[in-house]
Design an enzyme around this catalytic site. Sequence first.
Site, PDB file in Angstrom:
ATOM      1  N   ASP A  51       0.909  -1.168  -0.038  1.00  0.00           N
ATOM      2  CA  ASP A  51       0.211  -0.160   0.086  1.00  0.00           C
ATOM      3  C   ASP A  51       0.882   1.263   0.079  1.00  0.00           C
ATOM      4  O   ASP A  51       2.048   1.160   0.511  1.00  0.00           O
ATOM      5  CB  ASP A  51      -0.784  -0.050   1.123  1.00  0.00           C
ATOM      6  CG  ASP A  51      -2.181   0.807   0.948  1.00  0.00           C
ATOM      7  OD1 ASP A  51      -3.493  -0.007   0.890  1.00  0.00           O
ATOM      8  OD2 ASP A  51      -2.144   2.065   0.869  1.00  0.00           O
TER       9      ASP A  51
ATOM     10  N   ASP B 285       3.520   1.287  -4.410  1.00  0.00           N
ATOM     11  CA  ASP B 285       2.651   2.146  -5.283  1.00  0.00           C
ATOM     12  C   ASP B 285       2.415   1.328  -6.602  1.00  0.00           C
ATOM     13  O   ASP B 285       3.475   1.120  -7.371  1.00  0.00           O
ATOM     14  CB  ASP B 285       3.344   3.409  -5.656  1.00  0.00           C
ATOM     15  CG  ASP B 285       2.603   4.426  -6.372  1.00  0.00           C
ATOM     16  OD1 ASP B 285       1.711   4.027  -7.056  1.00  0.00           O
ATOM     17  OD2 ASP B 285       3.052   5.697  -6.478  1.00  0.00           O
ATOM     18  N   VAL B 286       1.139   1.123  -7.057  1.00  0.00           N
ATOM     19  CA  VAL B 286       0.955   0.345  -8.139  1.00  0.00           C
ATOM     20  C   VAL B 286       1.359   1.198  -9.497  1.00  0.00           C
ATOM     21  O   VAL B 286       1.349   0.760 -10.639  1.00  0.00           O
ATOM     22  CB  VAL B 286      -0.219  -0.257  -8.298  1.00  0.00           C
ATOM     23  CG1 VAL B 286      -0.575  -1.286  -7.135  1.00  0.00           C
ATOM     24  CG2 VAL B 286      -1.404   0.681  -8.342  1.00  0.00           C
TER      25      VAL B 286
ATOM     26  N   ASN C  44      -5.934  -5.379  -6.258  1.00  0.00           N
ATOM     27  CA  ASN C  44      -6.873  -4.829  -5.653  1.00  0.00           C
ATOM     28  C   ASN C  44      -6.668  -3.304  -5.493  1.00  0.00           C
ATOM     29  O   ASN C  44      -7.634  -2.661  -5.829  1.00  0.00           O
ATOM     30  CB  ASN C  44      -7.030  -5.253  -4.280  1.00  0.00           C
ATOM     31  CG  ASN C  44      -7.972  -4.509  -3.299  1.00  0.00           C
ATOM     32  OD1 ASN C  44      -9.201  -4.660  -3.499  1.00  0.00           O
ATOM     33  ND2 ASN C  44      -7.655  -3.480  -2.467  1.00  0.00           N
TER      34      ASN C  44
ATOM     35  N   TYR D 289     -14.413   5.422 -14.885  1.00  0.00           N
ATOM     36  CA  TYR D 289     -14.165   4.351 -14.170  1.00  0.00           C
ATOM     37  C   TYR D 289     -14.842   2.865 -15.110  1.00  0.00           C
ATOM     38  O   TYR D 289     -14.017   1.836 -14.666  1.00  0.00           O
ATOM     39  CB  TYR D 289     -15.233   4.661 -12.819  1.00  0.00           C
ATOM     40  CG  TYR D 289     -15.133   3.448 -11.927  1.00  0.00           C
ATOM     41  CD1 TYR D 289     -13.661   3.801 -11.171  1.00  0.00           C
ATOM     42  CD2 TYR D 289     -15.988   2.492 -11.591  1.00  0.00           C
ATOM     43  CE1 TYR D 289     -13.865   2.699 -10.000  1.00  0.00           C
ATOM     44  CE2 TYR D 289     -15.932   1.493 -10.564  1.00  0.00           C
ATOM     45  CZ  TYR D 289     -14.886   1.605  -9.689  1.00  0.00           C
ATOM     46  OH  TYR D 289     -14.711   0.672  -8.747  1.00  0.00           O
TER      47      TYR D 289
ATOM     48  N   LYS E 177     -12.319  -0.468 -15.426  1.00  0.00           N
ATOM     49  CA  LYS E 177     -12.827  -1.791 -15.086  1.00  0.00           C
ATOM     50  C   LYS E 177     -13.111  -2.697 -16.291  1.00  0.00           C
ATOM     51  O   LYS E 177     -13.020  -3.957 -16.084  1.00  0.00           O
ATOM     52  CB  LYS E 177     -13.904  -1.396 -13.939  1.00  0.00           C
ATOM     53  CG  LYS E 177     -13.577  -0.769 -12.913  1.00  0.00           C
ATOM     54  CD  LYS E 177     -12.427  -1.348 -11.966  1.00  0.00           C
ATOM     55  CE  LYS E 177     -12.219  -0.694 -10.690  1.00  0.00           C
ATOM     56  NZ  LYS E 177     -11.225  -1.362 -10.016  1.00  0.00           N
TER      57      LYS E 177
ATOM     58  N   THR F 112     -17.440   0.959   1.707  1.00  0.00           N
ATOM     59  CA  THR F 112     -15.916   1.036   1.627  1.00  0.00           C
ATOM     60  C   THR F 112     -15.359   2.520   1.859  1.00  0.00           C
ATOM     61  O   THR F 112     -16.300   3.346   1.685  1.00  0.00           O
ATOM     62  CB  THR F 112     -15.322   0.226   0.666  1.00  0.00           C
ATOM     63  OG1 THR F 112     -13.817   0.164   0.843  1.00  0.00           O
ATOM     64  CG2 THR F 112     -15.646   0.962  -0.747  1.00  0.00           C
TER      65      THR F 112
END
Length: 267
Positions: free
Chosen positions: A33, A58-59, A85, A150, A154, A185
């Site tokens: 994360d 960091d992705v 994720n 978004y 996805k 969330t």
Amino acid sequence: MSQRIFITGGASGLGLALAHRFADSGASVCIGDIHTERGSEAEQALAAKATAKFLTCDVQRESDLQAAADWLLAEWGGVDVVINNAGVASAGAIDEFSMADWQWVMDINLLGVVRGCKVFSALMKNQGSGHIVNIASLAGLIHPPRMGSYCATKAAVVALSESMSLELDGDNIAVSVVCPGFFRTNLSESVRASDSSAQVMTEKLVSKAKVGAEEIADAVYTGIVQRDYYIIPQADARRNWRLKRWLPFKRYRQMMLKSTAGMMRRG
């Protein structure tokens, strides 16, 4: 030997709920994360249940994911399940959402998954097995208005996952794609919206959801154990996807226009 799990975005939200669910099963869990304080707190909580490790990751940087893979190989001898994720939220009309914001959400939601798949598929090929789990969204299958950026990221994750599932089949690497509907969330913390009404719309969709991250994590955990390809946790999400697949498009479009009319209101 216990299963070895790596989860990006594992310090909060669904990632943390999945980390706890796997830890409860006796797995060794490593979370990556960008939030160091949250990650350290999560590591301490997980360590009370199972072997746990937090890595700053960091992705948006392939080098961070490679460093995580190197650590897992050196310290745990490899990894059994990788859950890509980490993600962010975005909302806004096509003519209002900036190109800079498009690049931001694409770099995290899509390319962040691509980087994870690239790095860890190589590791899994070398070890002879593995399971890659990509967190997409129902928005990758059903595409409401004012969420084009978004939805596009996805949907791309869904397409990437299907291609990978065929490509990696001969390497004994399973692939799953997770497509939950909205659930409670902290995703709205990261949202970038083109205007205040789009921001409010996104926050309402998350805060008014019927289920929380822990309930979604339970269903996702079961799907991973069963090595399902599509993991769609909520019954209403599965029903809506079936309607899209089975109804004539004109009828489906009319249904969507009616059901999403509230999302088009401004102010």
